[in-house]
Design an enzyme around this catalytic site. Structure first.
Site, mmCIF file in Angstrom:
data_model
loop_
_atom_site.group_PDB
_atom_site.id
_atom_site.type_symbol
_atom_site.label_atom_id
_atom_site.label_comp_id
_atom_site.label_asym_id
_atom_site.label_seq_id
_atom_site.Cartn_x
_atom_site.Cartn_y
_atom_site.Cartn_z
ATOM 1 N N GLY A 1 0.820 -1.214 0.000
ATOM 2 C CA GLY A 1 0.000 0.000 0.000
ATOM 3 C C GLY A 1 0.845 1.251 0.000
ATOM 4 O O GLY A 1 0.616 2.175 0.778
ATOM 5 N N ALA A 2 1.838 1.285 -0.908
ATOM 6 C CA ALA A 2 2.802 2.394 -0.893
ATOM 7 C C ALA A 2 2.406 3.541 -1.812
ATOM 8 O O ALA A 2 3.085 4.561 -1.842
ATOM 9 C CB ALA A 2 4.184 1.870 -1.302
ATOM 10 N N SER A 3 1.315 3.394 -2.553
ATOM 11 C CA SER A 3 0.993 4.422 -3.549
ATOM 12 C C SER A 3 0.494 5.713 -2.925
ATOM 13 O O SER A 3 0.601 6.776 -3.527
ATOM 14 C CB SER A 3 -0.057 3.889 -4.529
ATOM 15 O OG SER A 3 -1.164 3.362 -3.832
ATOM 16 N N VAL B 1 -2.920 -7.668 -2.040
ATOM 17 C CA VAL B 1 -2.317 -8.432 -0.943
ATOM 18 C C VAL B 1 -3.322 -9.327 -0.220
ATOM 19 O O VAL B 1 -2.929 -10.146 0.609
ATOM 20 C CB VAL B 1 -1.573 -7.528 0.066
ATOM 21 C CG1 VAL B 1 -0.351 -6.888 -0.567
ATOM 22 C CG2 VAL B 1 -2.498 -6.488 0.678
ATOM 23 N N ASN C 1 1.452 -2.504 5.456
ATOM 24 C CA ASN C 1 0.709 -1.245 5.647
ATOM 25 C C ASN C 1 -0.642 -1.219 4.939
ATOM 26 O O ASN C 1 -1.579 -0.572 5.409
ATOM 27 C CB ASN C 1 1.592 -0.097 5.128
ATOM 28 C CG ASN C 1 0.815 1.183 4.939
ATOM 29 O OD1 ASN C 1 0.461 1.861 5.911
ATOM 30 N ND2 ASN C 1 0.527 1.534 3.685
ATOM 31 N N SER D 1 -3.931 0.219 14.566
ATOM 32 C CA SER D 1 -4.766 1.429 14.691
ATOM 33 C C SER D 1 -5.166 1.601 16.160
ATOM 34 O O SER D 1 -5.205 0.620 16.917
ATOM 35 C CB SER D 1 -6.039 1.249 13.852
ATOM 36 O OG SER D 1 -6.958 2.277 14.126
ATOM 37 N N TYR E 1 -13.351 -3.777 11.165
ATOM 38 C CA TYR E 1 -12.051 -3.102 11.028
ATOM 39 C C TYR E 1 -11.270 -3.195 12.344
ATOM 40 O O TYR E 1 -10.101 -3.614 12.362
ATOM 41 C CB TYR E 1 -12.273 -1.634 10.648
ATOM 42 C CG TYR E 1 -11.006 -0.806 10.589
ATOM 43 C CD1 TYR E 1 -10.159 -0.866 9.484
ATOM 44 C CD2 TYR E 1 -10.631 0.032 11.644
ATOM 45 C CE1 TYR E 1 -8.990 -0.108 9.434
ATOM 46 C CE2 TYR E 1 -9.475 0.788 11.599
ATOM 47 C CZ TYR E 1 -8.655 0.723 10.489
ATOM 48 O OH TYR E 1 -7.495 1.467 10.442
ATOM 49 N N LYS F 1 -7.569 -4.951 13.388
ATOM 50 C CA LYS F 1 -6.436 -4.165 13.888
ATOM 51 C C LYS F 1 -5.994 -4.643 15.277
ATOM 52 O O LYS F 1 -4.817 -4.546 15.632
ATOM 53 C CB LYS F 1 -6.799 -2.676 13.894
ATOM 54 C CG LYS F 1 -6.960 -2.095 12.484
ATOM 55 C CD LYS F 1 -5.677 -2.264 11.660
ATOM 56 C CE LYS F 1 -5.752 -1.614 10.306
ATOM 57 N NZ LYS F 1 -4.497 -1.756 9.537
HETATM 58 P P1 NAP Z 1 -4.949 5.122 2.135
HETATM 59 O O1 NAP Z 1 -4.485 6.525 1.995
HETATM 60 O O2 NAP Z 1 -6.369 4.782 1.857
HETATM 61 O O3 NAP Z 1 -3.996 4.183 1.234
HETATM 62 C C1 NAP Z 1 -4.232 2.803 1.231
HETATM 63 C C2 NAP Z 1 -3.120 2.101 0.500
HETATM 64 O O4 NAP Z 1 -3.345 0.685 0.603
HETATM 65 C C3 NAP Z 1 -3.090 2.438 -0.989
HETATM 66 O O5 NAP Z 1 -1.743 2.438 -1.407
HETATM 67 C C4 NAP Z 1 -3.851 1.258 -1.622
HETATM 68 O O6 NAP Z 1 -3.459 0.995 -2.964
HETATM 69 C C5 NAP Z 1 -3.396 0.138 -0.703
HETATM 70 N N1 NAP Z 1 -4.291 -1.029 -0.691
HETATM 71 C C6 NAP Z 1 -5.556 -1.131 -0.218
HETATM 72 N N2 NAP Z 1 -6.017 -2.377 -0.367
HETATM 73 C C7 NAP Z 1 -5.019 -3.089 -0.960
HETATM 74 C C8 NAP Z 1 -4.878 -4.432 -1.389
HETATM 75 N N3 NAP Z 1 -5.873 -5.332 -1.252
HETATM 76 N N4 NAP Z 1 -3.702 -4.804 -1.966
HETATM 77 C C9 NAP Z 1 -2.693 -3.922 -2.118
HETATM 78 N N5 NAP Z 1 -2.763 -2.642 -1.725
HETATM 79 C C10 NAP Z 1 -3.918 -2.225 -1.158
HETATM 80 O O7 NAP Z 1 -4.673 4.564 3.618
HETATM 81 P P2 NAP Z 1 -3.727 5.096 4.802
HETATM 82 O O8 NAP Z 1 -4.509 6.058 5.607
HETATM 83 O O9 NAP Z 1 -2.392 5.458 4.293
HETATM 84 O O10 NAP Z 1 -3.644 3.746 5.685
HETATM 85 C C11 NAP Z 1 -2.504 2.926 5.736
HETATM 86 C C12 NAP Z 1 -2.627 2.001 6.924
HETATM 87 O O11 NAP Z 1 -2.788 2.765 8.119
HETATM 88 C C13 NAP Z 1 -3.861 1.074 6.850
HETATM 89 O O12 NAP Z 1 -3.514 -0.207 7.324
HETATM 90 C C14 NAP Z 1 -4.844 1.748 7.787
HETATM 91 O O13 NAP Z 1 -5.781 0.837 8.330
HETATM 92 C C15 NAP Z 1 -3.917 2.313 8.839
HETATM 93 N N6 NAP Z 1 -4.530 3.415 9.588
HETATM 94 C C16 NAP Z 1 -4.891 4.580 8.973
HETATM 95 C C17 NAP Z 1 -5.514 5.581 9.718
HETATM 96 C C18 NAP Z 1 -5.963 6.891 9.108
HETATM 97 O O14 NAP Z 1 -6.600 7.706 9.807
HETATM 98 N N7 NAP Z 1 -5.659 7.167 7.849
HETATM 99 C C19 NAP Z 1 -5.748 5.385 11.092
HETATM 100 C C20 NAP Z 1 -5.343 4.193 11.681
HETATM 101 C C21 NAP Z 1 -4.740 3.204 10.930
HETATM 102 P P3 NAP Z 1 -4.126 1.773 -4.243
HETATM 103 O O15 NAP Z 1 -3.611 3.189 -4.200
HETATM 104 O O16 NAP Z 1 -3.646 1.060 -5.437
HETATM 105 O O17 NAP Z 1 -5.606 1.735 -4.024
#
Ligand code: NAP
Length: 251
Positions: free
Chosen positions: A14-16, A66, A92, A143, A156, A160
């Site tokens: 999820g690095a994009s 993934v 991630n 989380s 969710y 976590k």
């Molecule tokens: P985000 O901005 O929505 O980005 C999600 C990333 O995961 C994107 O690169 C997406 O790829 C990739 N992804 C999703 N499903 C996938 C799959 N099945 N296979 C491969 N890649 C996948 O999310 P984020 O906020 O950076 O979150 C990253 C991590 O932090 C997650 O585990 C999330 O639960 C955790 N987190 C986030 C928050 C928050 O407030 N943002 C809070 C607590 C925990 P594409 O770009 O190709 O779609």
């Protein structure tokens, strides 16, 4: 001692976008070669690769869902073949969806568990033989929801919470493989995942419960991730670092 990943290879799922993207930038700034996984968003990963050129490290991207075991196995074999080694795995990639317990469907439950939890098993299982060759590190992203629960997001929050138990289990299981396993648990982070919620009429209410009165920038998560993967954290394993502006303290 400086944080330096010269000659090391870091695979980030999820690095994009969001936290994964910020982590990729910070690892590369500290000389890591980076393997960038994404699922759909090729454009975003290509723009990240352009930005990473400034660090003069080896960067490649890997499209793989993934949540699918075979896709993960293929990706990890390709990363190992392309770079010759894997030193750090950052689990991630994740999704966040709303679903009430009375109406959640089996498909919604399965999608959440497959994407947020089984994916980490698949990635760790496939990467461990490569990580253990020279020693390495696994970082799992949990989380605050995994520690205090989250109404209307029980699927969710359950994944976590399981990520924390998974981290602690692997930390002792893999100690003889010279692999440290740690967890970073974000609170609200301003990314695509949370943007709609943070900008909704309820957004100010969410932020008001954070002692620091703001959501994190994804770069603030990257610092904890890179630190835990670095030699500065060489005696830290099985640990959870909360990066949430003090939010877990407030229940
Ligand atoms: P985000 O901005 O929505 O980005 C999600 C990333 O995961 C994107 O690169 C997406 O790829 C990739 N992804 C999703 N499903 C996938 C799959 N099945 N296979 C491969 N890649 C996948 O999310 P984020 O906020 O950076 O979150 C990253 C991590 O932090 C997650 O585990 C999330 O639960 C955790 N987190 C986030 C928050 C928050 O407030 N943002 C809070 C607590 C925990 P594409 O770009 O190709 O779609």
């Amino acid at each position: 001692m400086k944080i330096d990943f010269t000659d090391k290879v870091v695979l980030i799922t999820g690095a994009s976008r969001g936290i994964g993207r910020s982590a990729a930038m910070l690892f590369a700034e500290h000389n890591a070669n980076v393997a960038l996984n994404y699922r759909h968003n090729r454009e975003a990963v290509e723009s990240l690769m352009e930005e990473l050129k400034q660090f003069h490290v080896n960067v490649r991207s890997y499209q793989a869902d993934v949540a699918r075991e075979q896709a993960v196995n293929t990706m990890i074999d390709e990363v190992a073949a392309d770079f010759g080694r894997i030193d750090v795995l950052v689990n991630n990639a994740g999704i966040w969806r709303e679903a009430a317990i009375t109406t959640i469907t089996d498909d919604e439950l399965a999608e959440m568990i497959d994407t947020n939890l089984k994916s980490m098993f698949y990635c760790a299982r496939a990467a461990t033989p490569f990580l253990s060759k020279q020693g390495g590190s696994i970082l799992n992203i949990s989380s605050t929801a995994g520690q205090r629960g989250e109404a209307y997001h029980s699927h969710y929050a359950s994944t976590k919470g399981a990520v924390i138990a998974f981290t602690k289990s692997l930390a002792t299981e893999l100690v003889n493989e010279k692999i440290r396993v740690n967890c970073v648990a974000p609170g609200w982070v301003d990314t695509d995942m949370s943007a709609d919620a943070l900008r909704s009429p309820e957004g100010p209410g969410y932020v008001s419960l954070i002692p620091m009165r703001r959501a994190a920038h994804p770069d603030e998560l990257a610092g904890a991730i890179v630190f835990l993967a670095s030699d500065w954290a060489s005696f830290i394993t099985g640990e959870v670092i909360n990066v949430n502006g003090g939010a877990v303290l407030c229940g």
